[in-house]
Enzyme design. Structure first.
Site, PDB file in Angstrom:
ATOM      1  N   ASP A   1       5.167   0.468  -6.940  1.00  0.00           N
ATOM      2  CA  ASP A   1       6.319   0.021  -7.740  1.00  0.00           C
ATOM      3  C   ASP A   1       7.063   1.210  -8.347  1.00  0.00           C
ATOM      4  OD1 ASP A   1       5.644  -2.545  -7.145  1.00  0.00           O
ATOM      5  OD2 ASP A   1       4.723  -3.003  -9.108  1.00  0.00           O
TER       6      ASP A   1
ATOM      7  N   GLU B   1      10.168  -2.821   0.822  1.00  0.00           N
ATOM      8  CA  GLU B   1      10.547  -1.423   0.593  1.00  0.00           C
ATOM      9  C   GLU B   1      11.907  -1.098   1.193  1.00  0.00           C
ATOM     10  OE1 GLU B   1       8.099  -1.378   4.423  1.00  0.00           O
ATOM     11  OE2 GLU B   1       8.204  -2.518   2.566  1.00  0.00           O
TER      12      GLU B   1
END
Length: 623
Positions: free
Chosen positions: A515, A541
């Site tokens: 994250d 992503e």
């Protein structure tokens, strides 16, 4: 303390809006001329008083025991024809007084100035003076002014007609005159029942209030320096004191103005203005036109009646017409300049104003202004109600309707308290405050609503982790970009980005580290593009950039710069651990690589796949 700071942080914009608006209002109030503002507000407030008086006067009836003998136009013509000159010989008034007094009136008051002696009829003055000596219930007038000493030397007035008033107030400032229209000294010697009849007008020319007493110097007879300042009661007030003593057993021995500017005579408390004026409660149109006001009788009728009585003929008036009456004698002829304008009547003889004051004192209905705290409290209440209407009611139409109803209710209340309690409360300032509060509340509500909408919109279109625009926003924006480019025959570029080996990175360092990397890449992307470009999280992503009005060469160049920037920076996962991050990118340009969202995304994805095939950390191209 933490809760308080948290509250301030959550509502910082609301607080900022409120203080900004208050600052603007204070700034406007500061730069706006205060005297002009007060003058305008006072003028409008006075007009609201006039309107209220016109409304409530319809239900008021003047005391029918107060009778006005008027020198009206027919009487003026009759007197000129009978006596051949004006002013008429004063024995006429002496005979008139005898005729009225024979019927046992309570009081007789002359709203006439018996100035100097009429040399053409010397015995006439003596008869009038003898009549005043004979009847202690008779009053007459004196008038003060500010004529210069060059025009008229101020008379020295016998102190017998002055009144010692005990003044406790520190703010009372009665009118002070420097000169006087001298009446016959013999008349002053004959009676002390003499009072002033000065009736100053308001700035708009209306008479709303009467000075119950004025000041005049006690001059030194040698050099005319001021020895002292003496108080002179209004003629009607002087008569009212005697009336209360005789008919209401008031036993008034001391007259005073207390610390709250109240004029005290017996049990009558008369609120005064700064200039020692009493605000009158009016009885509608002048009695010359209105049946509810005072009884008028023309002087020619009285004179003809007294002559008929002397001749033994039937009289025009009844034998006991003036019995137990309070009789005023004055003029109502325009040519004699004694016609005034008051709140309820454009044309009212000055003599009726005297009668109005007497009637007010007898009925104890003098108008008093509400105190400043009371008016401020009313203003705050109506301001709070106005704000509540705005914040509690969603519909603008309903809000305006409720505000209108609130205003009408307040106006009705102002009329009610004046009619019921003789209380003059502000109208202009409370309603002005209500309107301003209403407008400001709407502005604040709009700003808060707009901010809440922006916040809600941001939640709906922003990715919570990276704070980039989300996939939904990306889909909406790419369609808009296509429509815009299609209309303008322009172009734009789409960059599709994927973080290399992100799954392995997550497996090795954990999802929290993953994250953190996503946030790092997102910050880098946002700082690498223009303000008019959009950076979005496409999913997982993958991220996208929509470059507004960018050709393929521009899109590729920006993509390569971003790729180099990401690769050149080491990212610190912890104080003792730094990692390298790389990305792969694909670029598609409208319209050469596609004219629909699907076509552009597919082309950019194929380029991205090509970058991965060729070793990642680069911009991919199709052959």
């Amino acid at each position: 303390m933490e809760k308080f700071l948290s509250f301030l942080h959550r509502h910082r914009y609301d607080i900022l809006y409120v203080f900004s608006l208050l600052f603007i209002l204070c700034f406007i109030a500061y730069i706006f001329p205060k005297e002009d503002t007060k003058s305008i507000l006072d003028t409008i407030e006075n007009k609201t008083f006039d309107i209220r008086q016109n409304i409530i006067s319809k239900d008021k009836k003047a005391n029918k025991d107060i009778v006005i003998v008027t020198i009206d136009d027919p009487s003026y013509e009759y007197l000129l024809e009978t006596y051949g000159d004006w002013p008429v010989p004063r024995q006429v008034y002496a005979e008139l007084l005898d005729y009225i007094q024979e019927q046992n009136p309570k009081y007789v008051a002359f709203d006439l100035l018996f100035i100097k002696s009429l040399k053409r009829v010397p015995q006439s003055d003596a008869k009038l003076i003898a009549a005043f000596k004979k009847y202690p219930n008779t009053y007459t007038a004196i008038n003060f002014d500010d004529y210069s000493f060059e025009i008229r030397k101020p008379p020295l007035i016998d102190n017998k007609i002055t009144t010692d008033i005990h003044i406790e107030s520190k703010t009372i400032d009665p009118y002070e005159y420097t000169n006087c229209r001298q009446i016959m000294p013999e008349l002053i010697n004959a009676t002390s029942n003499i009072g002033h009849i000065n009736t100053p007008k308001s700035d708009d020319g209306l008479i709303r209030q009467i000075p119950v007493f004025i000041n005049y110097p006690d001059y030194d007879e040698n050099d005319y320096s001021k020895k002292a300042i003496k108080n002179y009661l209004y003629m009607t007030v002087k008569m009212a004191v005697d009336y209360l003593n005789k008919y209401e057993n008031a036993n008034i021995t001391d007259i005073k103005v207390d610390s709250k500017n109240n004029f005290i005579i017996g049990d009558r408390i008369i609120p005064l203005t700064k200039n020692a004026e009493a605000i009158l409660n009016w009885y509608g149109e002048s009695g010359m036109r209105n049946g509810n006001a005072f009884t008028y009788v023309s002087m020619w009728e009285v004179i003809k009646s007294l002559r008929a009585k002397k001749a033994g003929n039937p009289q025009i008036l009844k034998e006991d017409f003036f019995k137990d009456k309070i009789v005023y004698i004055g003029t109502s002829v325009f040519a004699l300049s004694d016609i005034k304008t008051v709140p309820t009547s454009k044309y009212m003889p000055g003599v009726e104003i005297h009668a109005t004051l007497l009637n007010n004192i007898i009925e104890n209905i003098i108008i008093h202004k509400a105190s400043l705290p009371y008016n401020i409290a009313l203003s705050l209440i109506i301001a709070v109600l106005s704000a509540l209407i705005v914040f509690k009611v969603r519909s603008v139409y309903v809000s305006v309707t409720l505000l209108t109803m609130l205003i009408f209710c307040y106006i009705y209340y102002s009329v009610f308290v004046m009619a019921k309690y003789n209380l003059w409360i502000w109208i202009v300032i409370p309603l002005l405050i209500a309107f301003i509060t209403f407008v400001i509340s709407f502005i604040i509500k709009y700003l808060i609503t707009s901010r809440n909408f922006e916040y809600t919109y941001k939640l709906a279109t922003t990715d919570g982790l990276t704070e980039l625009y989300n996939h939904r926003f990306f889909q909406e924006q790419i369609r808009k970009q296509i429509k815009t480019a299609e209309k303008s025959k322009g172009n734009f570029s789409l960059i599709l980005i994927d973080i290399d080996f992100f799954k392995k990175f997550n497996d090795k360092y954990g999802h929290q580290a993953g994250d953190a990397v996503l946030k790092h890449v997102a910050r880098t992307l946002k700082s690498s593009v223009r303000t008019e470009d959009f950076v979005c999280r496409y999913g997982g992503e993958e991220m996208t950039i929509l470059l507004n009005n960018a050709k393929r060469e521009t899109g590729v160049k920006i993509a390569q710069t971003i790729c180099s920037t990401i690769a050149s920076r080491k990212y610190e996962l912890s104080p003792d651990l730094e990692v390298n991050i790389t990305i792969s990118l694909g670029v598609a340009t409208y319209p050469e690589n596609g004219t629909t969202p699907t076509d552009l995304i597919e082309y950019a994805d194929r380029c991205l796949y090509k970058a991965k095939e060729n070793g990642r950390n680069q911009v991919g191209f199709l052959e």
